[in-house]
Design a protein around this motif. Structure first.
Motif, PDB file in Angstrom:
ATOM      1  N   THR A   1       0.853  -1.183   0.000  1.00 19.95           N
ATOM      2  CA  THR A   1       0.000   0.000   0.000  1.00 19.95           C
ATOM      3  C   THR A   1       0.893   1.239   0.000  1.00 19.95           C
ATOM      4  O   THR A   1       1.775   1.372   0.849  1.00 19.95           O
ATOM      5  CB  THR A   1      -0.924   0.017   1.226  1.00 19.95           C
ATOM      6  N   VAL A   2       0.675   2.123  -0.965  1.00 22.14           N
ATOM      7  CA  VAL A   2       1.504   3.325  -1.113  1.00 22.14           C
ATOM      8  C   VAL A   2       0.632   4.565  -0.928  1.00 22.14           C
ATOM      9  O   VAL A   2      -0.482   4.643  -1.460  1.00 22.14           O
ATOM     10  CB  VAL A   2       2.177   3.365  -2.499  1.00 22.14           C
ATOM     11  N   THR A   3       1.154   5.530  -0.166  1.00 21.29           N
ATOM     12  CA  THR A   3       0.495   6.821   0.016  1.00 21.29           C
ATOM     13  C   THR A   3       1.428   7.921  -0.487  1.00 21.29           C
ATOM     14  O   THR A   3       2.613   7.947  -0.130  1.00 21.29           O
ATOM     15  CB  THR A   3       0.159   7.065   1.501  1.00 21.29           C
ATOM     16  N   PHE A   4       0.886   8.808  -1.352  1.00 15.74           N
ATOM     17  CA  PHE A   4       1.732   9.840  -1.962  1.00 15.74           C
ATOM     18  C   PHE A   4       0.856  11.013  -2.375  1.00 15.74           C
ATOM     19  O   PHE A   4      -0.125  10.844  -3.105  1.00 15.74           O
ATOM     20  CB  PHE A   4       2.460   9.257  -3.176  1.00 15.74           C
ATOM     21  N   GLN A   5       1.202  12.189  -1.894  1.00 15.48           N
ATOM     22  CA  GLN A   5       0.510  13.429  -2.249  1.00 15.48           C
ATOM     23  C   GLN A   5      -1.005  13.317  -2.076  1.00 15.48           C
ATOM     24  O   GLN A   5      -1.797  13.738  -2.935  1.00 15.48           O
ATOM     25  CB  GLN A   5       0.864  13.835  -3.683  1.00 15.48           C
ATOM     26  N   GLY A   6      -1.407  12.730  -0.939  1.00 12.23           N
ATOM     27  CA  GLY A   6      -2.818  12.627  -0.620  1.00 12.23           C
ATOM     28  C   GLY A   6      -3.539  11.464  -1.275  1.00 12.23           C
ATOM     29  O   GLY A   6      -4.735  11.254  -1.027  1.00 12.23           O
ATOM     30  N   HIS A   7      -2.871  10.703  -2.115  1.00 11.30           N
ATOM     31  CA  HIS A   7      -3.467   9.549  -2.776  1.00 11.30           C
ATOM     32  C   HIS A   7      -2.974   8.258  -2.113  1.00 11.30           C
ATOM     33  O   HIS A   7      -1.813   8.168  -1.701  1.00 11.30           O
ATOM     34  CB  HIS A   7      -3.124   9.525  -4.265  1.00 11.30           C
ATOM     35  N   ARG A   8      -3.846   7.280  -2.061  1.00 14.91           N
ATOM     36  CA  ARG A   8      -3.502   5.991  -1.456  1.00 14.91           C
ATOM     37  C   ARG A   8      -4.003   4.874  -2.369  1.00 14.91           C
ATOM     38  O   ARG A   8      -5.194   4.794  -2.689  1.00 14.91           O
ATOM     39  CB  ARG A   8      -4.146   5.870  -0.077  1.00 14.91           C
ATOM     40  N   ASN A   9      -3.085   4.022  -2.816  1.00 17.30           N
ATOM     41  CA  ASN A   9      -3.428   2.926  -3.720  1.00 17.30           C
ATOM     42  C   ASN A   9      -2.815   1.621  -3.248  1.00 17.30           C
ATOM     43  O   ASN A   9      -1.829   1.613  -2.498  1.00 17.30           O
ATOM     44  CB  ASN A   9      -2.949   3.240  -5.149  1.00 17.30           C
ATOM     45  N   GLN A  10      -3.389   0.525  -3.720  1.00 13.82           N
ATOM     46  CA  GLN A  10      -2.925  -0.819  -3.361  1.00 13.82           C
ATOM     47  C   GLN A  10      -2.305  -1.498  -4.580  1.00 13.82           C
ATOM     48  O   GLN A  10      -2.864  -1.441  -5.686  1.00 13.82           O
ATOM     49  CB  GLN A  10      -4.084  -1.663  -2.830  1.00 13.82           C
ATOM     50  N   PHE A  11      -1.165  -2.157  -4.362  1.00 15.73           N
ATOM     51  CA  PHE A  11      -0.442  -2.854  -5.428  1.00 15.73           C
ATOM     52  C   PHE A  11      -0.305  -4.328  -5.046  1.00 15.73           C
ATOM     53  O   PHE A  11       0.370  -4.662  -4.065  1.00 15.73           O
ATOM     54  CB  PHE A  11       0.935  -2.216  -5.638  1.00 15.73           C
TER      55      PHE A  11
END
Length: 424
Positions: free
Chosen positions: A99-109
Motif C-alpha cells: 500500500t503506497v500513500t503519496f501526495q494525498g493519494h492511497r493505492n494498493q499494489f
C-alpha cells in the motif's frame, strides 16, 4: 526527481503518460532490449508515479515470473526511491500487498508470480487500474492475457518490459510487431541508454556473452537460437588440474537407466570451480545396465577420500537419491530450468569462474555435440542428445554457483533493509 540522471529514452518512459506528451494517448508501453540497459528502473518508477498521480483508492497489479524475483529486482529498487520523494508504503507479505500513500493519494499494489500456466487462476476476479509485467517474455501467455483482462478501470494502461527471446515468441509477434495496431508505445533499449554504465562495464558485458545470448542480451535482438549451444568453447579453455589443495568439493549427477549416467567432481580453488574428474556410463553402448547400488559405488569411487559438501542430483532420480541418502550422502535436488542454467553456465565458462580440466573426455565430447533444436518452433530448446554431462554441469552451476555469486546474466539486486517502512 533529478531528470538529468536519466537518459533520453528513460525520460520518455518516465513522462509518456503525462498530459502534453505526444504519447499521452497510448494505452500501453513495451520496453525491450539489452540487459542492464536501464529499462526496469525507469519503467518501475514511472508505473508507480503514474498510478499515484492519476488514481486514488485503486488497485494495481505488479507481476513477475516469481514473487521473490519481483521483490528483488523491482520493489527493492523502486520503493526506496518513492520514499525519498515523500511517499510512504507498507507491505503485507502474507497478502502479497503493498500500500503506497503519496501526495494525498492511497493505492494498493498486488504482487503476482506468473511462473506457469496455472498462475492465470491466481489473478482472476480482481479489477485493476493498471498492471506492470516485469520480464513478460518469461511468463505464459495465459497469465499475461488474464492480467491484461483485469484492467477495466477508465484510464487504465498496460506496462511491459523484457529481455528478448526468439523471433517466434508469442509476445514478440503479438505485441512487439503489432505495437502500432495495439496503440502501444514500444521503446527498444540498448546498454548505451543506461547512463550509470561506464564504457568499461559495457565492454565487459560484450566480452561475457556469445552466440544467441550476445545477440539477445547485448544487441537486444529477438534472435533465433542456432548451432552449438556453447559455441565459444575452444580446446585452449581446457586446463590441467591445478596442483595443491581445494577448499570445497561437490559432485553433480545426471542419472539414467537406459540413457547414460554422468557424474562430475567439482573442486573450488579461490573463486574458481574446476571439474577435475568424471564418471560416465552409457548402458546402450555397454549393452548392460547398472543398478542404483552400483552407481552409488561409482560415486563413492569418484569422491575418494574427499569431503563432499553435497551431491547435486537429477531431481527426477528418486530411487538413486534415496540410495545415496541411505548411505549417508547429503543430496540436493538440482535446479532444473534449462535455458537459465545454460545461460549461467555459459557466463561462468566465459568469465573463467568455471574450468573444465583435462581428462573430462565425455563432457568435452558433448560440448561439441550439444546443439539447439531448430525444429522446435517458438520454443528455445536444445536437442535431447549428447546432453547428460551437459545437464549435470548445468545442475551444478544453477544449484551451487548461482546461489553463491551474482551473475551478470541474472542481474540480481540485493534487497535493501528498509528504514521507516517494514513488512508486516
Amino acid at each position: 526527481m533529478n531528470y538529468r540522471a536519466f537518459s533520453e529514452k528513460q525520460r520518455t518512459v518516465l513522462t509518456w503518460w503525462l498530459p502534453g506528451s505526444r504519447y499521452h494517448d497510448k494505452e500501453a508501453i513495451v520496453c525491450d532490449g539489452a540487459v542492464r540497459s536501464g529499462k526496469t528502473l525507469a519503467m518501475g518508477l514511472s508505473f508507480f508515479l503514474w498510478a499515484m498521480v492519476c488514481f486514488d483508492g485503486m488497485r494495481f497489479g505488479v507481476c513477475g515470473k516469481t514473487i521473490s524475483s519481483l521483490r528483488r529486482n523491482v520493489l527493492s529498487e523502486i520503493l526506496p526511491r518513492l520514499e525519498g520523494m515523500g511517499a510512504t508504503w507498507k507491505e503485507k507479505r502474507t497478502e502479497n500487498l503493498v500500500t503506497v500513500t503519496f501526495q494525498g493519494h492511497r493505492n494498493q499494489f498486488y504482487i503476482f508470480g506468473g511462473r506457469d500456466e496455472s498462475s492465470a487462476s491466481l489473478i482472476q476476479g480482481i479489477t485493476f487500474a493498471g498492471v506492470l509485467l516485469d520480464e513478460v517474455a518469461l511468463m505464459p501467455k495465459s497469465f499475461v492475457e488474464q492480467a491484461c483482462a483485469r484492467c477495466s478501470v477508465a484510464g487504465s494502461r498496460l506496462w511491459f518490459n523484457c529481455n528478448p527471446a526468439g523471433p517466434s515468441h508469442w509476445f514478440y509477434k503479438e505485441w512487439i510487431l503489432e505495437a502500432e495496431k495495439r496503440n502501444c508505445l514500444r521503446l527498444h533499449f540498448m546498454m548505451e541508454d543506461n547512463p550509470s554504465l561506464t564504457e568499461k562495464i559495457r565492454q565487459r558485458y560484450k566480452r561475457l556473452y556469445s552466440g544467441v545470448f550476445y545477440r539477445r542480451f547485448v544487441l537486444g535482438q529477438w534472435a533465433q537460437a542456432e548451432g552449438r549451444v556453447y559455441d565459444f568453447f575452444e580446446p585452449d579453455m581446457v586446463k590441467p588440474v591445478p596442483e595443491g589443495p581445494f577448499d570445497k568439493w561437490y559432485i553433480s549427477c545426471d542419472y539414467g537407466t537406459v540413457n547414460p549416467t554422468s557424474m562430475g567432481l567439482w573442486g573450488r580453488r579461490g573463486e574458481v570451480w574446476y571439474r577435475v574428474s568424471e564418471f560416465y556410463f552409457d548402458s546402450r553402448a555397454r549393452q548392460r545396465q547398472m543398478t542404483d547400488e552400483e552407481y552409488a559405488d561409482q560415486l563413492q569411487k569418484l569422491a575418494g577420500e574427499r569431503a563432499i559438501t553435497a551431491v547435486i542430483a537429477d531431481p527426477s532420480a528418486a530411487s538413486f537419491i534415496e540410495t545415496l541418502r541411505r548411505r549417508g550422502w547429503n543430496v540436493k535436488k538440482a535446479e532444473n530450468e534449462v535455458l537459465s542454467g545454460i545461460r549461467l553456465t555459459a557466463d561462468a565458462l566465459k568469465a573463467g569462474r568455471l574450468v573444465i580440466c583435462e581428462g573430462c573426455n565425455d563432457l568435452l565430447r558433448e560440448m561439441d555435440e550439444y546443439v539447439w533444436d531448430l525444429s522446435s518452433g517458438a520454443k528455445d530448446r536444445v536437442k535431447k542428445e549428447h546432453d547428460h554431462a551437459m545437464d549435470e554441469m548445468r545442475y551444478f552451476v544453477s544449484t551451487v554457483m548461482a546461489k553463491k555469486t551474482d551473475s551478470f546474466a541474472v542481474c540480481t539486486v540485493e534487497r535493501r533493509t528498509q528504514g521507516r517502512s517494514n513488512a508486516s
